[in-house]
Design an enzyme around this catalytic site. Structure first.
Site, PDB file in Angstrom:
ATOM      1  N   GLY A  65       0.800  -5.095   1.361  1.00 47.98           N
ATOM      2  CA  GLY A  65      -0.437  -5.291   0.605  1.00 47.98           C
ATOM      3  C   GLY A  65      -0.194  -6.039  -0.694  1.00 47.98           C
ATOM      4  O   GLY A  65      -1.095  -6.719  -1.195  1.00 47.98           O
ATOM      5  N   ALA A 111       0.838  -1.199   0.000  1.00 44.38           N
ATOM      6  CA  ALA A 111       0.000   0.000   0.000  1.00 44.38           C
ATOM      7  C   ALA A 111       0.876   1.253   0.000  1.00 44.38           C
ATOM      8  O   ALA A 111       2.028   1.207   0.427  1.00 44.38           O
ATOM      9  CB  ALA A 111      -0.893  -0.004   1.232  1.00 44.38           C
ATOM     10  N   GLU A 164       4.725  -4.449   7.415  1.00 45.72           N
ATOM     11  CA  GLU A 164       3.860  -3.446   8.064  1.00 45.72           C
ATOM     12  C   GLU A 164       4.284  -3.142   9.486  1.00 45.72           C
ATOM     13  O   GLU A 164       4.213  -2.015   9.957  1.00 45.72           O
ATOM     14  CB  GLU A 164       2.407  -3.926   8.060  1.00 45.72           C
TER      15      GLU A 164
END
Ligand SMILES: CCCCCCCCCCCCC[C@H](O)CC(=O)SCCNC(=O)CCNC(=O)[C@H](O)C(C)(C)COP(=O)(O)OP(=O)(O)OC[C@H]1O[C@@H](n2cnc3c(N)ncnc32)[C@H](O)[C@@H]1OP(=O)(O)O
Ligand SMILES: NC(=O)c1ccc[n+]([C@@H]2O[C@H](COP(=O)([O-])OP(=O)(O)OC[C@H]3O[C@@H](n4cnc5c(N)ncnc54)[C@H](O)[C@@H]3O)[C@@H](O)[C@H]2O)c1
Length: 729
Positions: A104, A64, A127
């Protein structure tokens, strides 16, 4: 099945890559939309039998868009929806993973029914390093695919794994050396018509462990211990626990709740700031308008290191690891033999850690690593790093020699901790080639390389030193020349406050505990014991602050009209040099021991000292310890910015995170100051300065005062408030 790069009918991969080191963007809304449209079209088109998803330019996806997390227009939920959409496709979907599949991006691949990876691809869920957890259902799918232990390891560390490791774990179905896209399409053709149910990870159970609950409890304790106050790893464990206890859809809801908790924690903002700050400092500027975009580095094909003590041996090790042939030089054969043994030991250990790549180090080969006492062997090297004793006369003698012996274009670097680069350069006939490359101990481990330009250092020399940092896999930060540069200069007032606190009533272990609870890897006293108390002692002797050169009648606790603590000198005078001697601010099991135990000897020395100087000890609370140590350090940071020694607060933060154990989840000292609020930092400094008027380190910097007067602007605007850019920049 139709052929073509990118998702069928969409013509676009999950991300776009616009060249190395520039403009790699995360999954954008446009890409999400294109993927969704393409999938829907493919599902509706009877002529399409299977779908293949790949990235562009040899990269699957970096995940992302990190900048999107702080924007009001967050893309989050739709990425998770897309992953579900992929999984529910009635036609087999195969991911062709080239380059990277991170965050992602990997979650998109987990939604696919099959995954084919190129042998050089790397995969991971990083993340956690951004203060988050995989929020597109990755914490629920990954344990179902590769089991709880392996999934937890990937999710809580954020580490990248190779294609071969991924194959071993069952994360990918196939690893290929040739064309990944073709191999993925080949696989897709083979699986047409096979049932998709077993390939949909959301429908699979999590493989059970003999004691899943016990395993997760132990894991939670482990990550809590390692994370030192950082929230994300622990919440990652909770999300994986949800996968083991709840049905898939409830697990996804739990994942989302935990994700939102992290997103709003403040730590995610700090960690994402650190991510971008580390990239921002790659762009440097120096006097006369020189800057990274206009300067090209010289090639670094060979190097020499002078001095194989604590630092030199670590520096040799990282050069060898970076495949740069090294000549290692000492002052005589006796030191050379000691140094050689130490370097070999380090390299053996590193080789063991690297396992399969060990042979590549090839450090027994004299063409790769040569030990000598002969300066003549330095004639052809591209770069020399001097790491001899911290003694200006000695350094000047060495640089004078280097300027006679080395080829004209060789970069001449000094590892000095604090000395004047210009003075060292003045001993050469080519000051434009002289630069500070300040490594941190242990040099083969610490990520920071502070790069200090002098008045005459050329842009090419700076660019080459930055290239060196990159080659050594370190974070290079370019700064100006002043005593202690950036890192040590900010450290002096911090350590000074810590010692003053001992005079006033604290104990070393109390001060260390408060700063370690804040998140520092080690507190100031443990750190001083580790570095060796004699190092600072020698430096203070050199500055005339202690020792025989101090004029008779000088008050014991005052130097040059300001408060001074002779406590560290007293320790050294009694042979307490820290870990190396077995006693320092703590005692150790033996000389060279590592386990610090509070020392009653130090407690009675402190009591005696306070008695001698008529100091009434008082209880000092946690808040005062934190404020005095941290705000003094931050205050110096503002002075450094105002003087133009660093180009921006990000530089200071990157230096502190990577060189001084500042907790990354607090974003660095200047980011922390912004979080606390500059008006509060100023008010507390004013308060402590009033209480200690003889301590200049607590007197608020004029730049801090100005920023507060200007209404506490955000950190990224600070530098625009300097009346004029310093001539140094
Ligand atoms: C209140 C309501 C909220 C509701 C929300 C609830 C639901 C939430 C659902 C959320 C879905 C989450 C999805 C997912 O789980 C989260 C993520 O994917 S987070 C991102 C994970 N990815 C990463 O961490 C990768 C980061 N990047 C890297 O590690 C490296 O860049 C690299 C990819 C390995 C490449 O390294 P290099 O080749 O050395 O290149 P650089 O590092 O210099 O990068 C070049 C350039 O690209 C920029 N960049 C890289 N990755 C990203 C990224 N993911 N997003 C944005 N920008 C990225 C990098 O900054 C460099 O640019 P520069 O800074 O130099 O301008
Ligand atoms: N120790 C640290 O934590 C640290 C951290 C950053 C920077 N530094 C700096 O790095 C430099 C080296 O520090 P150190 O801790 O490694 O010192 P050290 O005392 O451990 O090692 C210095 C080495 O230099 C050698 N040497 C001395 N004169 C020499 C000469 N003429 N020719 C060749 N070799 C010679 C010595 O024999 C010794 O092995 C210093 O400038 C220091 O300030 C140290």
């Amino acid at each position: 099945m139709r052929r073509g790069r990118g998702l069928h009918a969409a013509g676009a991969g999950p991300e776009r890559y616009q060249g190395y080191g520039r403009g790699l963007r995360g999954i954008s809304l446009a890409v999400l939309q294109a993927l969704e449209d393409g999938l829907e079209k493919a599902d509706a088109d009877p002529s399409v039998k299977a779908v293949m998803i790949c990235g562009e330019n040899g990269k699957f996806s970096a995940g992302a868009d990190i900048r999107g997390f702080s924007s009001p227009n967050r893309q989050g939920p739709s990425l998770a929806a897309l992953v579900s959409l992929i999984e529910s496709s009635k036609k087999p979907v195969v991911a062709a993973i080239e380059g990277i599949a991170l965050g992602g991006g990997l979650e998109v691949a987990l939604g696919c029914h099959y995954r084919v990876a190129h042998v050089k691809a790397r995969m991971g869920l990083p993340e956690v390093t951004l203060g988050l957890l995989p929020g597109a259902e990755g914490t629920q799918r990954l344990p179902r695919l590769i089991g709880v232990p392996a999934a937890l390891d990937m999710i809580t560390t954020g580490k990248h794994i190779s294609a071969h490791e991924a194959l071993k774990l069952g994360l990918v179905d196939e690893v290929v050396e040739a064309n990944t896209v073709e191999a993925a399409m080949h696989l897709a053709n083979q699986v047409i018509g096979q049932p998709l149910g077993p390939r949909r990870l959301s429908l699979r159970p999590v493989p059970p462990l003999p004691d899943t609950d016990g395993f997760l409890r132990a894991a939670r304790l482990r990550v809590r211990e390692r994370a030192r106050g950082c929230l994300a790893p622990e919440l990652c464990v909770q999300a994986v626990r949800a996968a083991t206890e709840l049905p898939f859809s409830a697990g996804v809801r739990r994942e989302r709740e935990l994700f939102v908790e992290l997103l709003s924690s403040g730590q995610a903002r700090a960690l994402q700031y650190a991510f971008f700050a580390e990239r921002a400092v790659r762009r440097w500027s120096a006097p006369g308008g020189a800057a990274s975009h206009g300067a090209a580095p010289r090639p670094l094909r060979s190097a020499a290191v002078i001095g194989l003590g604590t630092m030199g041996r670590g520096i040799v090790t990282c050069l060898v690891k970076a495949n740069i042939p090294v000549v290692a030089l000492e002052q005589n054969l006796e030191y050379l033999n000691v140094g050689r043994k130490a370097v070999m030991l380090l390299l053996e250990r590193e080789a063991k850690k690297m396992e399969q790549d060990a042979q590549a180090l090839d450090f027994h080969n004299p063409a790769r690593l040569q030990f000598t006492v002969d300066f003549d062997l330095l004639r052809d090297v591209d770069l020399v790093i001097e790491a001899v004793f911290e003694d200006m006369a000695l350094k000047k003698e060495i640089f004078h020699k280097l300027s006679r012996i080395c080829k004209p274009e060789a970069l001449l670097c000094t590892n000095t901790s604090a000395l004047d680069i210009d003075e060292i350069a003045s001993a050469t006939s080519r000051p434009e080639q002289v630069i500070g490359t300040h490594f941190f101990s242990p040099a083969h481990v610490m990520r920071l390389l502070e790069i200090i330009y002098g008045r005459h250092t050329s842009p090419t020399a700076i660019a080459t030193a930055m290239q060196l940092a990159r080659a050594l896999r370190k974070v290079g930060v370019v700064v100006g020349n002043c005593f202690g540069f950036v890192g040590n200069r900010m450290m002096f007032p911090y350590v000074e406050q810590a010692v003053f606190l001992l005079e006033e009533g604290s104990r070393p272990e109390e001060v260390d505990q408060v700063l370690e609870d804040f998140g520092f890897k080690i507190g100031p006293f443990r750190m001083s014991d580790l570095a060796g108390l004699d190092v600072g002692w020698r430096s203070r002797q050199g500055q005339g602050l202690t020792g025989p050169s101090v004029p008779a009648g000088t008050p014991a606790r005052q130097r040059l009209g300001r408060r001074y603590s002779p406590l560290p000198d007293l320790l050294c005078e009694s042979g307490r040099f820290g870990q190396k001697s077995g006693t320092g601010w703590y005692r150790y099991e033996r000389a060279g021991g590592r386990t610090a135990t509070p020392d009653p000897g130090v407690h009675s020395l402190l009591a005696q000292y306070r008695h001698t100087h008529g100091i009434r000890p008082r209880h000092i609370d946690q808040e005062e310890i934190l404020e005095r140590c941290l705000f003094a350090l931050i205050n110096e940071g503002f002075a450094i910015l105002a003087e133009g020694i660093a180009a921006g607060p990000e530089h200071l933060d990157v230096i502190y995170i990577n060189g001084y154990g500042w907790p990354r989840h607090r974003g660095g000292p200047m980011f922390y100051a912004a979080t606390v609020g500059l008006p509060r930092v100023l008010a507390r400094l004013q308060h402590h300065s009033q209480a200690h008027p003889d301590v200049p380190g607590l007197r608020p910097s004029a730049f801090l005062e100005k920023l507060v007067a200007m209404g506490n602007p955000p950190l990224k605007e600070w530098m625009s408030y300097l009346s004029q850019q310093s001539p140094r920049l």
